[in-house]
Design an enzyme around this catalytic site. Sequence first.
Site, PDB file in Angstrom:
ATOM      1  N   ASP A 189       0.815  -1.226   0.000  1.00 54.85           N
ATOM      2  CA  ASP A 189       0.000   0.000   0.000  1.00 54.85           C
ATOM      3  C   ASP A 189       0.843   1.268   0.000  1.00 54.85           C
ATOM      4  O   ASP A 189       0.744   2.092   0.920  1.00 54.85           O
ATOM      5  CB  ASP A 189      -0.928   0.009   1.219  1.00 54.85           C
ATOM      6  CG  ASP A 189      -1.830  -1.205   1.239  1.00 54.85           C
ATOM      7  OD1 ASP A 189      -2.245  -1.642   0.157  1.00 54.85           O
ATOM      8  OD2 ASP A 189      -2.106  -1.721   2.327  1.00 54.85           O
ATOM      9  N   ASP A 210      22.762  -1.858  -2.402  1.00 49.21           N
ATOM     10  CA  ASP A 210      21.372  -1.960  -2.836  1.00 49.21           C
ATOM     11  C   ASP A 210      21.244  -1.554  -4.294  1.00 49.21           C
ATOM     12  O   ASP A 210      22.228  -1.546  -5.039  1.00 49.21           O
ATOM     13  CB  ASP A 210      20.489  -1.080  -1.932  1.00 49.21           C
ATOM     14  CG  ASP A 210      19.149  -1.741  -1.640  1.00 49.21           C
ATOM     15  OD1 ASP A 210      18.319  -1.765  -2.561  1.00 49.21           O
ATOM     16  OD2 ASP A 210      18.957  -2.220  -0.516  1.00 49.21           O
ATOM     17  N   ASP A 250      42.757   4.927  -4.791  1.00 54.33           N
ATOM     18  CA  ASP A 250      42.148   3.673  -4.327  1.00 54.33           C
ATOM     19  C   ASP A 250      41.703   2.782  -5.475  1.00 54.33           C
ATOM     20  O   ASP A 250      41.088   1.737  -5.264  1.00 54.33           O
ATOM     21  CB  ASP A 250      40.964   3.964  -3.406  1.00 54.33           C
ATOM     22  CG  ASP A 250      39.804   4.658  -4.123  1.00 54.33           C
ATOM     23  OD1 ASP A 250      39.985   5.061  -5.288  1.00 54.33           O
ATOM     24  OD2 ASP A 250      38.726   4.782  -3.502  1.00 54.33           O
ATOM     25  N   ASP A 299      28.950   2.541  -8.217  1.00 54.43           N
ATOM     26  CA  ASP A 299      28.051   1.556  -8.818  1.00 54.43           C
ATOM     27  C   ASP A 299      28.884   0.330  -9.171  1.00 54.43           C
ATOM     28  O   ASP A 299      29.546   0.299 -10.212  1.00 54.43           O
ATOM     29  CB  ASP A 299      27.382   2.160 -10.060  1.00 54.43           C
ATOM     30  CG  ASP A 299      26.458   1.174 -10.779  1.00 54.43           C
ATOM     31  OD1 ASP A 299      26.414  -0.001 -10.377  1.00 54.43           O
ATOM     32  OD2 ASP A 299      25.793   1.595 -11.750  1.00 54.43           O
ATOM     33  N   ASP A 314      28.573   6.537 -10.342  1.00 51.40           N
ATOM     34  CA  ASP A 314      27.295   7.176 -10.046  1.00 51.40           C
ATOM     35  C   ASP A 314      26.227   6.156  -9.670  1.00 51.40           C
ATOM     36  O   ASP A 314      25.537   5.618 -10.545  1.00 51.40           O
ATOM     37  CB  ASP A 314      26.827   7.984 -11.253  1.00 51.40           C
ATOM     38  CG  ASP A 314      25.701   8.944 -10.875  1.00 51.40           C
ATOM     39  OD1 ASP A 314      25.380   9.020  -9.675  1.00 51.40           O
ATOM     40  OD2 ASP A 314      25.166   9.599 -11.769  1.00 51.40           O
ATOM     41  N   HIS A 321      14.189   0.949  -4.302  1.00 48.35           N
ATOM     42  CA  HIS A 321      14.506   0.150  -3.116  1.00 48.35           C
ATOM     43  C   HIS A 321      15.643   0.756  -2.299  1.00 48.35           C
ATOM     44  O   HIS A 321      15.548   0.930  -1.082  1.00 48.35           O
ATOM     45  CB  HIS A 321      14.863  -1.267  -3.569  1.00 48.35           C
ATOM     46  CG  HIS A 321      14.910  -2.281  -2.474  1.00 48.35           C
ATOM     47  ND1 HIS A 321      16.079  -2.633  -1.838  1.00 48.35           N
ATOM     48  CD2 HIS A 321      13.947  -3.031  -1.916  1.00 48.35           C
ATOM     49  CE1 HIS A 321      15.828  -3.569  -0.944  1.00 48.35           C
ATOM     50  NE2 HIS A 321      14.530  -3.825  -0.966  1.00 48.35           N
ATOM     51  N   ASN A 376      14.914  18.320  10.053  1.00 53.47           N
ATOM     52  CA  ASN A 376      14.954  19.199   8.887  1.00 53.47           C
ATOM     53  C   ASN A 376      13.561  19.719   8.530  1.00 53.47           C
ATOM     54  O   ASN A 376      13.359  20.307   7.468  1.00 53.47           O
ATOM     55  CB  ASN A 376      15.578  18.514   7.677  1.00 53.47           C
ATOM     56  CG  ASN A 376      14.832  17.250   7.255  1.00 53.47           C
ATOM     57  OD1 ASN A 376      13.966  16.769   7.975  1.00 53.47           O
ATOM     58  ND2 ASN A 376      15.172  16.738   6.087  1.00 53.47           N
ATOM     59  N   TYR A 391      24.772 -16.552   6.700  1.00 52.15           N
ATOM     60  CA  TYR A 391      26.209 -16.791   6.817  1.00 52.15           C
ATOM     61  C   TYR A 391      26.706 -16.434   8.212  1.00 52.15           C
ATOM     62  O   TYR A 391      26.096 -15.638   8.936  1.00 52.15           O
ATOM     63  CB  TYR A 391      26.976 -15.970   5.788  1.00 52.15           C
ATOM     64  CG  TYR A 391      26.885 -16.502   4.376  1.00 52.15           C
ATOM     65  CD1 TYR A 391      27.201 -17.820   4.090  1.00 52.15           C
ATOM     66  CD2 TYR A 391      26.472 -15.685   3.332  1.00 52.15           C
ATOM     67  CE1 TYR A 391      27.115 -18.316   2.805  1.00 52.15           C
ATOM     68  CE2 TYR A 391      26.388 -16.173   2.038  1.00 52.15           C
ATOM     69  CZ  TYR A 391      26.702 -17.492   1.778  1.00 52.15           C
ATOM     70  OH  TYR A 391      26.616 -17.985   0.506  1.00 52.15           O
ATOM     71  N   VAL A 433      27.033 -12.581  10.119  1.00 53.38           N
ATOM     72  CA  VAL A 433      25.970 -11.718   9.595  1.00 53.38           C
ATOM     73  C   VAL A 433      24.791 -11.739  10.554  1.00 53.38           C
ATOM     74  O   VAL A 433      24.323 -12.801  10.960  1.00 53.38           O
ATOM     75  CB  VAL A 433      25.523 -12.164   8.195  1.00 53.38           C
ATOM     76  CG1 VAL A 433      24.408 -11.247   7.674  1.00 53.38           C
ATOM     77  CG2 VAL A 433      26.695 -12.167   7.229  1.00 53.38           C
ATOM     78  N   ASP A 437      18.685 -13.831  14.069  1.00 56.88           N
ATOM     79  CA  ASP A 437      19.283 -13.243  15.268  1.00 56.88           C
ATOM     80  C   ASP A 437      18.290 -12.416  16.068  1.00 56.88           C
ATOM     81  O   ASP A 437      18.251 -12.485  17.292  1.00 56.88           O
ATOM     82  CB  ASP A 437      20.479 -12.367  14.889  1.00 56.88           C
ATOM     83  CG  ASP A 437      21.679 -13.202  14.484  1.00 56.88           C
ATOM     84  OD1 ASP A 437      22.345 -13.742  15.384  1.00 56.88           O
ATOM     85  OD2 ASP A 437      21.942 -13.330  13.284  1.00 56.88           O
ATOM     86  N   SER A 455      13.447  -6.369   3.990  1.00 57.58           N
ATOM     87  CA  SER A 455      14.327  -5.320   3.477  1.00 57.58           C
ATOM     88  C   SER A 455      14.278  -4.064   4.325  1.00 57.58           C
ATOM     89  O   SER A 455      15.268  -3.333   4.425  1.00 57.58           O
ATOM     90  CB  SER A 455      13.913  -4.940   2.049  1.00 57.58           C
ATOM     91  OG  SER A 455      14.432  -5.821   1.109  1.00 57.58           O
TER      92      SER A 455
END
Length: 937
Positions: free
Chosen positions: A124, A161, A191, A201, A208, A217, A231, A322, A325, A348, A382
């Site tokens: 929704d 993500d 680096d 990316d 970018d 997402h 803010n 794993y 994690v 967990d 998520s």
Amino acid sequence: MKLLYSLLWLSLWLGVVPALATPPTIPGRLVLKLRAGAGAPAAELPALQTALKALHATSLAQKFPASQAPDGEREGSVDLRRVFELHVPAGLSLAKARTVLLATGVVEYVEPLYIREPLYLPNDPFADSTGNSQYGLRLTHAYRAWDFTKGDTSVVIGITDTGMRYMHEELRHQLKYNYADPINGVDDDGDGYIDNFHGWDLSNNNNDPLYNDLATHGTAVASIAAGQADNGVGLAGVAMKCKFLPLQVFPGTTTGAFAGYEAIVYAADHGCKVINMSWGGAGGYSRFEQDVCTYAAVNRDAVLVAAAGNTPADLLFYPASYDHVLSVAATDENDAKADFSTYSHRIDLAAPGVRITVAGGSNVNGGGGKVDADYARGGGTSFASPLVAGAAALVRARFPQLNAEQVQAQLRQSADTSLYDVQTNSNYRGYLGTGRLNIARAVAALAQREVRIVSNTLAPAQAGYLPGDTARLAITVRNLLLPVTSVTVTLTSLSPYLTVRQGSFVVGSLATLAQATNSPTPFRLAVVATGIPLNTKATLLYRITAANGFHSDQYLNLLLNPDYVQLDAGDLSLSLTSQGTIGYDDVTGAVGQGVSYRNSTPLLSEGGLLLATSPTRVSDRLRSSSGANRQSFFVLTQTQRQVPGPRADQEASGMFRDSLPDSQRPRSVGVRVRQHGQSWAAPAARRNVILLDYTLRNLTADTLKPLYAGLFADWDLPGETARNVARWDSTNRVGYCYDPLNPAVYAGVQVLGARPAGVYSINNAAPAGTPIYFGDGFSPAEKYLALSGGFNRAHREVGTATAASDVSQVVSTLVPRLAPGDSTTVVFAILAAPTLVELQAAAQAAAATYQQQVLAAAQPLAPEFYPNPAQSQLQVRLPTSLGPATVQVFDTQGRLAAQAALPPGGGPVALATLAPGLYVVRVLAATGRWTQRISHE
């Protein structure tokens, strides 16, 4: 740290958890890890370079060349510098690549690169610019937590993500800008990434990670973890004063590729103290992925947080499952488990994940410029995961002295256990972790205790345990938080098929970060001998207790009664599956221990039974034209091992069948197959033999004429796996292969019995246009050609000493006709030996053994007489097929001294009245007569 199901992967990789689908993989890309101490750089390892050439690999590149070397002071750190990515033909099977590369002796593992998915579950969505619906902050006591800390800009959360609207009003001031590398076309900070000013990316390898129309997402996840507060608009992220680093891992284009694990390494190497992973997939355990997680958590001290998955089932979900994690399940406004959330003993803790207010991702106005802000509601694990990631950032800011492992412990032990008081959660006790996230308690004080099992070692270490097996289990226990006393670990089994014979470990006192092990006196386990269903998951429960009421539970799963048996009584070891394959269950090589000789590297990348009556009616479980396995056979009776067997030191038998051909499924043959295997420990020649016989029954209404049966074997023998030749020994009827320049092992398949025998030898590297071309798979028509064409001398041999190749063979026989309902048996022997002479001796031993068994089957079984010498009576055991019999006892003069009529099965014959001496016993039955000399004392 979660207990790794490493022995399942191998299922399990073990993971190998039944009923889980294998995640999709990136075609043509594999990852390998060199063994420690392999020596020269990969480009200078001759065996590796030869193997790559044989696989037609187009590139081999170090995957993380800038990764940190292992730290000897950090127990369990890994070396990602030994990990390489290689590009191979898209149709190459994983089993073939694994066999060839492992045979070099310098490779530790070979795996595909899995594609994991984002876990967005829309619920929704609607505009909500006020942020008044953030019930998750209230439920997790975030408002109270902010009285202690609002975070710190030195703590950065890596958001791995989709692309993100990092210029959203909630995010643009929260982003961790890299001022050391402004956008000027130069790698100013050295680096290796040019202009990585606002993230990277990884999926498209550019600077970018910007939101695109298909990727809301990442924007939502970032806003939950670190959205700007105070803010005057929108929402407040949990770690409001912390920063986030946007890392795109999903391409959104046809040219990019999933790069979640590359992003984890990037985040860890670029200073992220918390890394969020709101993506993943069920099943597909990967040692490479585990290595990456270990590197980030142990080598780089990052807290890894992952969504447990939106599959409402008890299953393993990666990366959440794993080691190292923190796995997060989702709950709703009432603390009930979200109806979509995964649940398991590997969770967990839980956090709100239903109807969560997030920053939206629509209305982008141009490249990286100004955007219109919007908000929405959504749900999924998520959105539960970044709540916990934000909380982890607050804990790191509040308690900078804690390492990543301790931060995870602090979050687990501060969770609200009242979650389990909710009525709808009563069935999930122990499956939602330690409770629901409580941020205030996590940052208020270091008042928590957690003793945790951080490693386990099973001996023997196996992918699965067979009925009757025993094992020893050693664990390491570590105290992660405040000092504890009177620590005890008690191990119990939650499965009726697995028994704990010794399950107590008295640890005593542990200071902070101190640890102890029970390796001198490990737990002892025993698998029951009978009645275990196929591929059973058995769960062990660790109950950890200490003074002052501390207790904690952890779990370990073992795979029992896997769908294969290992015949290894002699020097030749072979996995026989329940669906007609040899070595491994399918082309991925995930189930089975393979074929080896005297503990060699795997000899066979793929093998199994082939049946056919025409180019379109073929049954098998081998590779197909699509590169996956055909699924012709399904199990009727699981293959089980008997030690010892009635005819060999080890035997295995099972039954499977294909479908009946009809208008919808015209490609099947229509047979039922009883398979039987035998392995011997002596004499020497039979140690090199495994006998396989298949009884075929025609299930159709038509006569099968002809019916071809054969074994396919893609051999990859020691030496150079792509430098093999294929030969045919017409005298012993053996198709065999070897390396002509370094013949360490000869291996082959023999046809036994009186029927015709043939062999079709295949050059696996043959170009397109050849009769059998593996470049596009192995079609039914090609399989029929290999079965039927093997009786033509032109196809019997492939390769020469100067022109060897990667080779396969189909060794076959012919059943001229099989009437409806009739059965027939075809028999093969798998052979291996260090020399051709010894291989031929093994073939002769196999033929002699087969002939003996045929003769024995044609004769009624003989009576047995015991004890001998006998005293007051002699026991005579009669085969039930003989029926009743008369037993006569004669002295040395031929005179009848005693006589008895025995019922079916036999019985005693009285000798008490006879004088000591030698006698001859005669058994008279309707089907024959037998004599035996005995001594009477």
